[in-house]
Design a protein around this motif. Sequence first.
Motif, PDB file in Angstrom:
ATOM      1  N   ASN A  56     -22.613  67.052  94.159  1.00 45.96           N
ATOM      2  CA  ASN A  56     -22.488  66.448  95.480  1.00 45.96           C
ATOM      3  C   ASN A  56     -23.337  67.142  96.532  1.00 45.96           C
ATOM      4  N   THR A  65     -18.012  61.606 106.544  1.00 44.76           N
ATOM      5  CA  THR A  65     -18.946  60.838 105.723  1.00 44.76           C
ATOM      6  C   THR A  65     -19.608  59.753 106.565  1.00 44.76           C
ATOM      7  N   TYR A 124     -20.279  59.827  97.699  1.00 44.67           N
ATOM      8  CA  TYR A 124     -20.925  60.931  97.009  1.00 44.67           C
ATOM      9  C   TYR A 124     -20.933  60.628  95.527  1.00 44.67           C
TER      10      TYR A 124
END
Lengths: 346, 279
Positions: free
Chosen positions: A154, B46, B15
């Motif tokens: 990630n 995010t 992600y």
Amino acid sequence: MTIPSSTIDGVIAHRRKSARRYRLVLAVLLTLVAAIFAVTLSVGQSITPPGDVLRVLVGEPVSGASFTVGQLRLPRAVLSILAGLCFGLGGVAFQVMLRNPLASPDIIGISSGAGAAAVFAIAVLSMNGPMVSVVAIVAGLGVALLVYGLSFRNGVAGTRLILVGIGVSAMLQSVIAYILQSAPDWNLQEAMRWLTGSVNGAQLGQALPLLLALLFFGGLLLVRGRDLETLRLGDDTAAALGTRVSQTRMLVIVAAVGLIASATAATGPIAFVAFLSGPIAGRIVRNDGSLLTPAALTGAVLVLLADYVGQHVLPGRYPVGVVTGALGAPYLIYLIVRINRIGGSL
Amino acid sequence: MTDHLLVASGLTAGYDNTEILHGLDLTIPPGKVTVIVGANACGKSTFLRTLSRLIAPSAGQVMLDGKSIHRTPSRELARTLGLLPQSPIAPEGITVADLVSRGRHPHQSLFSRWTRQDDEAVDSALTATKTIDLAERPIDELSGGQRQRVWIAMALAQQTDILLLDEPTTFLDINHQIEVLDLLTDLNGTRGTTVVMVLHDLNLAARYADHLVAIADGRVQISGTPEEVLTEATVRQVFGLDSRVISDPTSGRPIMLPIGRHRMIAIGGMGDASQKESA
Ligand SMILES: Nc1ncnc2c1ncn2[C@@H]1O[C@H](COP(=O)(O)OP(=O)(O)O)[C@@H](O)[C@H]1O
Ligand SMILES: [Mg+2]
């Protein structure tokens, strides 16, 4: 402290002061490189007067000095400077990009990868010259991608990357040792070069490809230097400041691996120069400017100085990598201990 | 004054394999203070990351003035849209003035030199955040409140018309929280900067927002004025919490009082209500 007449004068004064300090640091480092270079050329087993050194440099034949200076000392010193610049620059680029001094290419396996590929190319495939560098660069990139791929989750690299890198590095070191062992016609000097790095037997012919690699990859890095600097503030902030984070990162990896691998193909992985240059430069520069150029110059100083010490100061003769290795190991231990406590940044 | 229009439509992002935002639609009203609230891990950061292009959406898009931000050159975008992330990183030993100067990055190019305009931007950012007296100090020596003001100063030095801030008040004492929120409100009032921030505290959110947005499950659940958004029904829907909402006597804005299970007084003030479940 004087009280500025308006606050903006204070802001300007602060900036000018820090720019001045930065220029001073660059000047001092350049002078150091030049001074050690000069000493290396004139003082060795015998002392050559500066006048004779200069005459050799401009190509006049000087009895006694032409060989010592022109054939032995000059190639060695030139290669030391170039390799030092490449290692210093490549090392600090990785450290800044990953915000961790331990993320240096010689710790995370990129140098070993390039070294293993170079040894393989020379010993097994009987290659030589620039082709060896190309193979080393490709292998260095391969290792970088491997370590990156194994440890990236990630978009976060961290301690995992360093641990994976150290493991990969150890594996590749044993590959080098294995190839060296099974290539019986190699002498100890050659073997030492690939294990710890050395400029013994340097030739001026090796300098040109290295210089080109330095100009190309180093230029690429310097052009993106400001973007790279923003990565020190974290990926989020860098992106917010208009840096294309993944693009910058790819470019930095390619350029830094190019530098490290080219230098490794010429001198072997000179131990810890990539690792030490950035933090030393960081101590000197603080936050007055980009670390790239100062770290490159620091690398040159380290290699020149360590080679001189290994040749003329220590009893017996040691390749440069043994000396830099002895310098770097304590710092590595210090960092690992410290990182366990606070987590690291450059 | 700014009238840059920032619009997210059908924004889907996340992600690797996990999708966090599922088709989020939001229009940021120009020149206003928008506050985003939502439970932990619902995707607020995010969302802001996607707005600043750190994350590329897998579907949907973000338009700035009718143009996709993914087709705008990144420096150009960074001159209009700034972001202060949730946990920015300060290089060791960096001084306040140096850090704030980093905000000028998008205004510079490879060959451009530092200009008077850059100095002025840094100076006015330091002055607005009352950090000018700290300019020469290393940031690691500052208190949490001072440090946060310095980060805001860096974002101000960027001189963007839209400023996104991810939880700018977390870890601050209540007085420093108010100080930061007042500062941002001033900025909005004097320069017309469009402010978009994520806040944890619902009451502060309602107090300072012109436009309040509640996110859950990667979507905007409700948005509008604080009175429209901060209701007992929304709090239950977005945070799964029973509450009372009353009006703040100072500001007239809604205030949320959580009910919980303990220490309640029965109507009329009798008995140990902690044993009763709330209705
Ligand atoms: N870098 C990342 N990599 C993977 N998952 C992440 C990352 N950052 C956040 N997440 C996950 O995405 C979800 C939303 O996170 P975030 O947007 O930070 O939430 P919020 O800011 O609303 O608390 C969380 O489940 C979190 O674990
Ligand atoms: Mg968050």
